[in-house]
Design an enzyme around this catalytic site. Structure first.
Site, mmCIF file in Angstrom:
data_model
loop_
_atom_site.group_PDB
_atom_site.id
_atom_site.type_symbol
_atom_site.label_atom_id
_atom_site.label_comp_id
_atom_site.label_asym_id
_atom_site.label_seq_id
_atom_site.Cartn_x
_atom_site.Cartn_y
_atom_site.Cartn_z
ATOM 1 N N CYS A 39 -14.805 -10.951 5.799
ATOM 2 C CA CYS A 39 -13.686 -11.566 6.523
ATOM 3 C C CYS A 39 -14.111 -12.967 6.983
ATOM 4 O O CYS A 39 -15.151 -13.113 7.650
ATOM 5 C CB CYS A 39 -13.343 -10.708 7.741
ATOM 6 S SG CYS A 39 -12.054 -11.439 8.780
ATOM 7 N N HIS A 96 -0.241 2.827 -3.986
ATOM 8 C CA HIS A 96 -1.699 2.969 -3.931
ATOM 9 C C HIS A 96 -2.412 1.641 -3.815
ATOM 10 O O HIS A 96 -3.614 1.558 -4.057
ATOM 11 C CB HIS A 96 -2.186 3.745 -5.169
ATOM 12 C CG HIS A 96 -1.725 5.170 -5.166
ATOM 13 N ND1 HIS A 96 -1.695 5.953 -6.292
ATOM 14 C CD2 HIS A 96 -1.231 5.953 -4.164
ATOM 15 C CE1 HIS A 96 -1.235 7.148 -5.980
ATOM 16 N NE2 HIS A 96 -0.934 7.167 -4.705
#
Ligand code: BV8
Length: 262
Positions: A160, A124
């Site tokens: 980013c 996960h």
């Protein structure tokens, strides 16, 4: 200790003493003794008014990335302040005793690695990773130096460094597919194991819960460690109704005796 637990520990240790490849499937219960609240309890204090099942979704993030990021930041701060417990350490110790130990975890807290486990499949994801929201491309985000009093704001949301796009936690949310390579590796290891230990999971969330299920169906020796008996425990070869931080160190000590190692 109940006679049943002692006998089950002896039984599992006997199996492990002749095990070549072990797969350990863990859930939030294994981190509970480190003080990490289970996923369902992950909302405490300020976060108590939020339901983690709704926060851990792409819809919640799309709707309010700031809220979701600060929830994960809160959980990251929690885990940074905690340490692996004897259950994590015992699993790592088995690497020096058995030929191969693979950890398949639903936990995102990184504690298995911090305890020294080398082969850890994080089904996960992880609180320590980030990826671009729109294409899932993993990005090394430079976290703020001191997270103690840090909170994200709209202007400081992780982005980013190359494209400026919004980043998200590298976590698998409800309704999202797990990483196919990681999941197929987990199934492959479980199928080829001599022994599977399932510890600290209610076995409610799929497809993670299907990994030990498959091993059991193939006849792989399977044991569960959980204070609360789950549906899988009733079909397993051994069930130990103890906290993993109590049971696992005792199991490892007995395996050492049986394998003649001190
Ligand atoms: C998906 C990251 C489809 C987030 C998490 C059937 C098949 C496939 C999917 C489904 C299905 N049925 C329903 C679904 C959908 C859903 C699901 O399973 N829902 C459940 C609620 C019914 N699954 C999904 O959405 C998965 N994705 O199916 O995608 C798809 C396919 C293709 C294309 C597109 C889509 C994704 C699921 C992943 C969600 N992310 N975690 C985050 O952390 O923020 S799940 C999260 O909750 C945890 O990782 C864990 O897996 C799960 C449960 O966590 P907890 O409640 O904390 O843990 P748990 O209850 O397991 O542990 C406590 C246990 O430990 C208890 O039993 C307790 O007794 C025990 N314990 C306590 N103390 C101790 C202890 N044991 C030992 N020692 C102790 N000291």
């Amino acid at each position: 200790m109940q006679a049943g637990a002692a006998a089950a520990i002896e039984e599992l240790a006997g199996q492990l003493a002749q095990t070549h490849k072990l797969v350990v499937c863990t859930g939030a219960g294994v981190s509970a003794e480190s003080g990490v609240p289970t996923f369902r309890d992950a909302s405490s204090g300020l976060w108590a008014k939020y339901d983690p099942m709704t926060l851990a979704t792409p819809e919640a993030f799309a709707r309010d990335p700031l809220l979701v990021w600060n929830w994960y930041l809160h959980r990251r701060r929690q885990v940074d302040a905690l340490a692996p417990n004897p259950g994590h350490t015992a699993i790592a110790e088995l690497q020096g005793i058995l030929n191969e130990v693979v950890v398949v975890t639903q936990n995102v807290d990184g504690l298995h690695r911090r305890a020294g486990s080398r082969t850890v499949l994080e089904l996960h994801g992880t609180l320590y990773g980030t990826k671009r929201f729109h294409d899932g491309h993993k990005v090394d985000y430079r976290w703020p130096g001191d997270l103690t009093d840090f909170e994200f704001t709209q202007d400081s949301l992780p982005r980013c460094p190359d494209t400026g796009e919004l980043l998200r936690p590298d976590i698998v949310w409800f309704g999202e597919a797990l990483d196919s390579v990681t999941l197929s590796q987990a199934f492959m290891h479980a199928r080829s194991a001599d022994c599977v230990i399932v510890a600290g999971t209610s076995g409610v969330v799929y497809p993670a819960a299907a990994v030990p299920e498959e091993a059991l169906q193939l006849g792989v020796y399977t044991a569960e460690i959980n204070p609360d008996e789950t549906e899988l425990a009733r079909r397993a070869d051994a069930y130990i109704a103890l906290p993993s931080g109590v049971a696992l160190p005792q199991i490892v000590a007995r395996v050492k005796q049986l394998r003649g190692r001190r």
